[in-house]
Design a protein around this motif. Structure first.
Motif: not given
Length: 480
Positions: A247-275
């Motif tokens: 299963i893959a979940v594609a966020p609605t944002m595209t063209d973001i470099a990998a080093d600007r994206v961080r995954m931070r699970p909070i209470g079981g919710l996987p938040l995708v943070l973008m610098d």
């Protein structure tokens, strides 16, 4: 309500895409060969007179122990799973980390055992071994990317979401064919017909599990507009577990470099943070110093080419050597952009008639066989020699070596909010779209690449673009 057909389990045999299951075995074979060669080379090298007399006789016994323990650590770092060969894998980081830990354990183990391991043997073994492992993985990944671009080692993907969102995700998978994702079809809220981008429909999202199982897919990608809640998605994952579907979940944002994206699970919710976008960093003193130093070296090295180009232009028709055009730079400030003249005198007066004859989108008007280009001009354009005078623009601070190409007032006046971001950085002699196809790219592709560069700027990306520029210039593809 997402449902699954009762007989879905009999519809497909669960096997990975052809060839992908062999990749871990191939990687293991390469690593075994590399480490065997490294240990033998280190043993032979240590026995050469260059390193002096060998004072201990334990190397034959400890050599295979080092090699085997090294392989065990590589295995422990999950370097022989199929997921290791996925796009954006941190494979090399884990390989280096496992190798350094292996070396550290060998040093500590020999110290505790009061065994004097030859320093020359240790340096040779780990030096040759680490370099060989990295080169082997790079070679395997290069082969894999090239094979995927030709349609081999593919993973089958079904995309669930709204029609527009499906098309956006499918376009990325098609454009970046090296990732090896083959889109089988889409599941949309209506399930009627193909999407506007041509992705065929496999049914409605309500029948998601049944459609995924019967299609034999490897990956289910959930895109925007799918309308699947967290609870429903968890149910889908449970129902697809027996079939080995990822299963893959594609966020609605595209063209973001990998080093600007961080995954931070909070209470079981996987938040995708973008610098935040990094365009402000492109005005740093480091980039300016780099531009000045490298430009000065290029001018010195290319001075004979500049002289020959000027002589050919003057000799052809006796017209001016340089062409100056007002362009828009950093912050919307105008400047005179320098180029060697490649067209006949008065070429600008002919532009309107040519646009009317051939059509133009108002931004990137270029003709493959432009009648205004002179004979020496065609040669200058093919190898981008006509752009070399812009090195003086770089020294003056009007431009940078790398950045979006500068455009004229009329083109800038047509910018939307996205394109206006180009003015946040200095325009460049070369840019991301130049090394990705040059004039063969559509306006939309050029626009996307320029905005990507601005938002994801880094000095490392600049160095990569300069390296690729040399290759693109000598190949001469897409230049006219």
């Amino acid at each position: 309500m997402i449902s699954v057909a009762e007989d879905a389990g009999a519809a497909v045999s669960v096997t990975p895409s052809r060839g992908t299951s062999l990749l871990p075995a191939v990687a293991l074979t390469i690593d075994v060969v590399v480490l065997t060669v490294a240990m033998i080379a280190a043993y032979i090298g240590r026995n050469t007179p260059f390193f002096g007399a060998l004072r201990q006789q334990h190397l034959p016994e400890i050599t295979p122990i080092i090699g085997i323990s090294w392989l065990i650590l590589l295995w422990g770092y999950d370097l022989y799973s199929r997921e290791t060969f996925e796009p954006a894998s941190d494979e090399l980081r884990r390989l280096c980390e496992a190798s350094f830990i292996s070396g550290g354990l060998v040093v500590v183990g020999n110290y505790l055992a009061h065994h004097q391991l030859s320093r020359a043997f240790f340096m040779l073994a780990y030096g040759i071994g680490l370099v060989g492992l990295v080169l082997g993985r790079l070679a395997l990944r290069t082969f894999l990317h090239a094979s995927r671009s030709r349609g081999h080692f593919m993973k089958r993907v079904v995309i669930a979401g709204g029609s527009d969102q499906v098309d956006e995700v499918a376009a990325v998978f098609r454009r970046e064919s090296w990732v090896g994702y083959e889109v089988l079809g889409a599941l949309t809220p209506t399930g009627v017909g193909a999407t506007r981008g041509g992705v065929r429909s496999l049914g409605r999202i309500d029948d998601l599990v049944s459609a995924v199982v019967t299609s034999g897919t490897d990956i289910l990608c959930i895109a925007g507009g799918a309308g699947v809640s967290a609870t429903a998605l968890r149910e889908v994952m449970w129902q697809l577990e027996p079939y080995g579907v990822q299963i893959a979940v594609a966020p609605t944002m595209t063209d973001i470099a990998a080093d600007r994206v961080r995954m931070r699970p909070i209470g079981g919710l996987p938040l995708v943070l973008m610098d935040p976008a990094r365009w402000a960093d492109s005005s740093s003193g480091a980039k300016r110093a780099f531009d000045v130093v490298v430009t000065s070296l290029i001018l010195f090295a290319m001075s004979p080419v500049l002289a020959v180009a000027a002589w050919r232009i003057r000799r052809f028709d006796g017209g001016p050597i340089m062409y100056r055009q007002r362009r828009i730079g950093l912050g919307g400030q105008p400047f005179d952009c320098l180029k060697f003249r490649t067209m006949v005198v008065g070429a600008e007066t002919m532009k309107a008639a040519l646009e009317a004859e051939h059509g133009s989108d108002g931004m990137l008007f270029k003709l493959k066989d432009d009648p205004r280009v002179t004979k020496p001009g065609a040669w200058l354009r093919k190898y981008s020699i006509d752009e070399l005078p812009q090195l003086f623009n770089v020294l003056r601070g009007d431009m940078s070596l790398v950045g979006p190409r500068p455009q004229v007032d009329a083109e800038v006046a047509m910018y939307d909010n996205g394109m206006a971001r180009r003015l946040n950085v200095r325009p460049g002699m070369t840019g991301l779209w130049q090394v990705s196809g040059r004039s063969d790219l559509s306006y939309e592709d050029a626009r996307r690449l320029d905005i990507y560069y601005v938002d994801n700027w880094s000095l490392g990306q600049d160095l990569s673009i300069l390296r690729r520029t040399v290759r693109a210039v000598f190949a001469g593809h897409g230049a006219y």
